[in-house]
Design an enzyme around this catalytic site. Structure first.
Site, short mmCIF file in Angstrom:
data_model
loop_
_atom_site.label_atom_id
_atom_site.label_comp_id
_atom_site.label_asym_id
_atom_site.label_seq_id
_atom_site.Cartn_x
_atom_site.Cartn_y
_atom_site.Cartn_z
N HIS A 149 -11.49 6.85 -10.08
CA HIS A 149 -10.17 7.29 -9.98
C HIS A 149 -9.18 6.99 -11.17
O HIS A 149 -8.13 7.73 -11.27
CB HIS A 149 -9.16 6.53 -8.68
CG HIS A 149 -9.32 7.17 -7.58
ND1 HIS A 149 -8.78 8.32 -7.37
CD2 HIS A 149 -9.82 6.92 -6.13
CE1 HIS A 149 -9.18 8.91 -5.91
NE2 HIS A 149 -9.66 7.86 -5.38
N GLU A 188 -9.41 13.32 -4.72
CA GLU A 188 -10.44 12.95 -3.92
C GLU A 188 -11.94 13.33 -4.06
O GLU A 188 -12.91 12.87 -4.05
CB GLU A 188 -10.12 12.46 -2.44
CG GLU A 188 -8.99 11.79 -2.07
CD GLU A 188 -9.04 10.12 -2.74
OE1 GLU A 188 -10.32 9.99 -3.25
OE2 GLU A 188 -8.08 9.57 -2.82
N TYR A 220 -12.38 14.85 0.48
CA TYR A 220 -13.48 14.00 -0.16
C TYR A 220 -14.78 14.62 -0.39
O TYR A 220 -15.27 15.03 -1.50
CB TYR A 220 -13.61 12.55 0.56
CG TYR A 220 -12.49 11.49 0.50
CD1 TYR A 220 -12.51 10.39 -0.28
CD2 TYR A 220 -11.48 11.95 1.43
CE1 TYR A 220 -11.33 9.80 0.02
CE2 TYR A 220 -10.19 11.05 1.31
CZ TYR A 220 -10.32 9.77 0.43
OH TYR A 220 -9.24 9.09 0.20
N PRO A 250 -6.15 -2.31 5.61
CA PRO A 250 -6.60 -1.19 6.31
C PRO A 250 -7.48 -0.32 5.92
O PRO A 250 -8.22 0.55 6.42
CB PRO A 250 -5.23 -0.50 6.66
CG PRO A 250 -4.28 -0.68 5.39
CD PRO A 250 -4.70 -2.17 4.86
N LYS A 303 -11.31 2.29 9.28
CA LYS A 303 -12.55 2.94 9.29
C LYS A 303 -13.72 2.25 10.24
O LYS A 303 -14.36 2.97 10.89
CB LYS A 303 -13.26 3.17 8.03
CG LYS A 303 -14.83 3.76 7.72
CD LYS A 303 -15.37 3.23 6.66
CE LYS A 303 -16.79 3.56 6.92
NZ LYS A 303 -17.63 3.30 5.74
N GLY A 346 -10.79 1.04 2.40
CA GLY A 346 -11.99 0.46 1.82
C GLY A 346 -11.26 -0.15 0.48
O GLY A 346 -11.62 -1.27 0.20
N GLY A 347 -10.72 0.81 -0.33
CA GLY A 347 -10.00 0.47 -1.32
C GLY A 347 -8.70 1.34 -1.75
O GLY A 347 -8.68 2.17 -1.30
N MET A 348 -7.92 0.85 -2.55
CA MET A 348 -6.98 1.59 -3.21
C MET A 348 -6.84 1.49 -4.84
O MET A 348 -6.99 0.30 -5.24
CB MET A 348 -5.57 1.24 -2.58
CG MET A 348 -4.48 1.95 -3.34
SD MET A 348 -4.53 3.67 -2.53
CE MET A 348 -3.56 4.51 -4.03
N GLU A 349 -6.88 2.62 -5.21
CA GLU A 349 -7.23 2.81 -6.95
C GLU A 349 -5.91 2.34 -7.90
O GLU A 349 -5.68 3.10 -8.69
CB GLU A 349 -7.50 4.19 -7.13
CG GLU A 349 -6.58 5.27 -7.10
CD GLU A 349 -6.65 5.93 -5.65
OE1 GLU A 349 -7.22 5.25 -4.62
OE2 GLU A 349 -6.11 6.98 -5.45
N ASP A 395 -0.05 11.63 5.51
CA ASP A 395 -1.39 10.64 5.84
C ASP A 395 -2.27 11.52 6.46
O ASP A 395 -3.57 10.93 6.67
CB ASP A 395 -1.00 9.43 6.80
CG ASP A 395 -0.34 8.43 5.85
OD1 ASP A 395 -0.47 8.37 4.34
OD2 ASP A 395 0.53 7.37 6.23
N HIS A 445 -16.09 4.44 -6.56
CA HIS A 445 -15.15 5.17 -6.17
C HIS A 445 -13.65 5.12 -6.72
O HIS A 445 -13.01 5.67 -7.46
CB HIS A 445 -15.07 5.28 -4.73
CG HIS A 445 -13.91 6.21 -4.12
ND1 HIS A 445 -14.47 7.48 -3.81
CD2 HIS A 445 -12.70 6.22 -4.06
CE1 HIS A 445 -13.20 8.05 -3.38
NE2 HIS A 445 -12.32 7.43 -3.47
N GLU A 446 -13.29 3.74 -6.60
CA GLU A 446 -12.04 3.25 -7.27
C GLU A 446 -12.00 3.27 -8.56
O GLU A 446 -10.77 3.80 -9.15
CB GLU A 446 -11.47 1.91 -6.65
CG GLU A 446 -11.45 1.64 -5.23
CD GLU A 446 -11.06 2.92 -4.36
OE1 GLU A 446 -10.15 3.32 -4.93
OE2 GLU A 446 -11.49 3.15 -3.05
N ARG A 497 -10.07 -3.04 8.91
CA ARG A 497 -10.37 -2.04 8.08
C ARG A 497 -10.52 -0.95 9.16
O ARG A 497 -11.27 -0.71 9.96
CB ARG A 497 -11.53 -2.15 7.23
CG ARG A 497 -11.97 -1.00 6.51
CD ARG A 497 -13.04 -1.25 5.55
NE ARG A 497 -13.56 -0.04 4.77
CZ ARG A 497 -14.53 0.30 4.24
NH1 ARG A 497 -15.39 -1.04 4.36
NH2 ARG A 497 -14.94 1.42 3.70
N GLN A 503 0.96 -1.22 -0.04
CA GLN A 503 0.29 0.23 -0.13
C GLN A 503 0.85 1.31 -0.13
O GLN A 503 1.55 1.62 1.10
CB GLN A 503 -1.01 -0.12 1.21
CG GLN A 503 -1.69 1.39 1.47
CD GLN A 503 -2.57 1.82 0.42
OE1 GLN A 503 -3.19 1.03 -0.41
NE2 GLN A 503 -2.60 3.01 0.22
N GLN A 517 0.23 4.67 -1.18
CA GLN A 517 -0.31 5.95 -0.83
C GLN A 517 -0.30 6.14 0.64
O GLN A 517 -0.82 5.07 1.40
CB GLN A 517 -1.51 6.17 -1.35
CG GLN A 517 -1.94 7.65 -1.31
CD GLN A 517 -3.26 7.82 -2.11
OE1 GLN A 517 -4.23 7.03 -1.87
NE2 GLN A 517 -3.79 8.98 -2.56
ZN ZN Z 1 -10.17 7.84 -3.32
#
Ligand code: ZN
Length: 637
Positions: A336, A355, A418, A303, A594, A305-308, A410, A332-333, A592, A176, A178
């Site tokens: 992106h 975002e 967002y 960790p 969140k 929801g998603g990563m694009e 971060d 969402h992803e 996760r 990961q 980003q």
């Molecule tokens: Zn995003």
């Protein structure tokens, strides 16, 4: 990236501290808050050098990295990536004799060019930025090779034991990158304004499959050596790798899903509308420029929801709900691919360009595929998240073009870039009309395609396009207020949903004792209505009310992770013990952030709760991602 920023309404009051990694406030002691404030004051006393990346040591203005060729072996015993990266550069200044790369916790063995050793120096490490790697530019060559290995605790890689996977038989690795974690697994110019193409050879145990944010051949032979090519130039934060017992199932012509066998069928069914989302987005905002669009379902410790990651979005399994109720994450992803991956923020101050546009597009895609009701409900829930963020963040952290100097990037991942970003675009849409705004977006994506841009470049573009075209409808002062001031400008759009009117009525009637829970008409409620029903409950409910809700709606045993989260928050607030067994299971099986962080924060407020949290955290910790550990360990100390 889609994080964990859905703060429910009742977390408002408790999050009155400065925002810290990734989405919402983590425990900050007074001392560090003070030093943060001093830092902010110092930062605001000098003007920001717009476009300067304060989170990279690299010198792309002198020597620019253009291509990486990786050759890495994944050693699951030592939990290291070991191998080399061949770096191709372009001299931007003729007399430049040194290239500077970013690293974090890497061991650099040697640097060579055309068979000769090249002098290099690894500088002392900074806590946020890692260590700069200075390499003497070899004479007469634009390539050199760095031999290195990663640390088992690399901030951008998580090594999972078989027990931490769905299948329990094979280990798993995922990265990961980003915001600035690519430097923990590749020495590179780790800045979103440096775009590179890459090729890679990844060596794994024979029974495992490697996938990357690059060309993935669904029919590839499983032999432990995998080749990849990413021909489009991407920023470093989009370089991604995963290795595991992965299998592929096609969902559409250009879309498919990679997952462990136990999750493959359910994931493919849950996300079967991905192809329709892709087509709908293309029809509105221009061709998809990345060949295939596949999903990778990660173990529950992921960790986010998603990563694009381009061509292959990384997705949490916690959104596989069985009824497609949480698939806005996929929209969402996917979005992106246009906003973020094609037009990229130049620095982390400009994250809202990624975002905000993506969140706006997400709502629109959901409307195109699932209709207006869904659009309205999700917009209201997003707006409530935004209000929660406004109520919990310092004024400086409510600004779209945020000042992140001296901070970990971060920190920027709150709901501000967002939802405030999306609301800003919604206002422009309403002022000039949806068709006109769609035309603008189409040309914006085309104009800045494969470029990294700053907020100021966006504003300059807005000046010569919409502002001159719609001088009677748009106003520069108002736009600057949106981008450079805290809060939500007065008169901003307020999303509304007819579907929530009845939910408010039902909640009010029940709270007033006019109806019992099991007489409430909820048969047709969607997950969104349930979330709205629960998230807007008063802070305190009594034991009888809780037992009544639970008996009528089976909330403790809800299989929907979002509904369960909202209910467990209520349970912790009110110490409703019949839900605690589920709470323990929830905290120890989901990583996760969140979903778990608000629960840890709430538990930490009472001695009993803290003891409970500590026990769960200790059991869960070996399976949590480093980011989830650091975001929550303060609550259980
Ligand atoms: Zn995003």
């Amino acid at each position: 990236m889609k994080n964990f920023f859905r703060l429910s309404m009742f977390t408002l009051a408790v999050s009155l501290v400065a925002c810290s990694p990734v989405e919402d406030p983590s425990p900050v002691d007074t001392e560090s808050m003070l030093s943060q404030n001093v830092q902010n004051d110092m930062a605001s006393s000098s003007a920001i050098d717009v476009g300067k990346d304060y989170h990279s040591y690299a010198n792309p203005d002198e020597v620019l990295v253009t291509h990486l060729n990786l050759d890495l072996t994944a050693d699951f015993i030592s939990k290291k990536l070991i191998g080399s990266v061949q770096v191709t550069v372009k001299r931007q200044q003729e007399n430049a004799d040194e290239v500077i790369l970013d690293t974090r916790d890497l061991v650099i063995f040697s640097v060579t060019s055309q068979g000769n050793d090249v002098p290099f120096e690894l500088k002392a490490a900074d806590q946020n930025l890692g260590a700069a790697l200075h390499i003497k530019m070899p004479k007469g060559s634009d390539t050199f090779t760095i031999y290195y290995e990663t640390s088992p605790t690399a901030s951008g890689a998580q090594w999972l034991t078989p027990a931490q996977t769905a299948g329990k038989k094979y280990p798993f690795l995922f990265t990961q990158a980003q915001a600035i974690h690519a430097r923990s697994f590749i020495p590179l110019q780790d800045s979103p304004q440096v775009r590179v193409t890459y090729t890679a050879t990844i060596r794994t145990p024979k029974e495992l499959l490697a996938v990357m944010s690059a060309s993935n051949d669904p029919g590839t032979e499983r032999d432990g050596v995998y080749e990849f090519n990413m021909p489009q130039p991407i920023p470093s934060y989009l370089i991604a790798l995963a290795i595991g017992d992965l299998h592929f199932k096609a969902m559409g012509e250009r879309t498919g899903v990679y997952a462990e066998p136990a999750l493959l069928e359910s994931a493919a069914a849950e996300f079967e509308d991905t192809e329709s989302m892709l087509v709908a987005t293309e029809n509105k905002y221009g061709p998809y420029g990345w060949d295939r669009y596949d999903l990778l379902i990660l173990p529950p410790s992921f960790p986010f929801g998603g990563m694009e990651n381009p061509r292959l979005s990384f997705i949490t399994p916690t959104v596989i709900a069985g009824d497609k109720s949480l698939v806005s994450l996929i929209a969402h992803e996917l979005a992106h691919s246009w906003s973020g991956n094609t037009v990229t923020n130049a620095t982390w101050r400009d994250l809202w360009l990624n975002e905000g546009f993506t969140t706006y597009l997400t709502y629109r895609i959901m409307e195109m595929v699932y209709g207006e009701d869904r659009y309205n409900m999700e917009a209201v829930l997003g707006y409530q998240d935004l209000q929660a963020a406004i109520n919990s963040l310092t004024p400086a952290d409510q600004i779209l073009a945020i000042d992140l100097r001296g901070r970990n990037p971060d920190d920027v991942f709150s709901n501000i870039p967002y939802e405030k970003g999306a609301l800003f675009l919604r206002e422009i849409e309403q002022k000039i009309g949806r068709d006109n705004f769609d035309k603008f977006l189409l040309s914006y994506f085309e104009h800045f395609s494969f470029k990294s841009i700053t907020t100021d470049e966006f504003l300059a573009y807005l000046d010569v396009t919409l502002l001159s075209q719609y001088a009677d409808k748009l106003d520069k002062k108002r736009i600057n207020e949106w981008i450079f001031e805290p809060g939500i400008p007065e008169g901003a759009p307020v999303p509304e949903s007819d579907a929530f009117v009845n939910v408010d009525k039902a909640r009010e009637q029940w709270l007033a004792g006019k109806t019992s829970a099991n007489m409430t008409q909820t048969q047709d409620w969607t997950v969104h209505q349930w979330l709205y029903f629960l998230n807007n409950m008063p802070e305190l409910l009594n034991e009888k009310q809780l037992a009544e809700l639970d008996a009528a709606f089976s909330l403790t045993v809800s299989k929907n992770n979002e509904i369960a989260h909202s209910w467990l928050m209520i349970a912790v607030k009110n110490q409703y013990k019949p839900a605690y067994e589920r709470l323990y299971e929830y905290l120890t099986t989901i990583g996760r952030n969140k979903l778990v962080k608000p629960l840890y924060r709430e538990l930490s407020k009472t001695p009993d709760g803290k003891a409970f949290a500590k026990k769960a955290f200790e059991q869960a910790k070996p399976g949590y991602h480093p980011l989830t550990i650091s975001a929550n360990e303060g609550y259980v100390e």
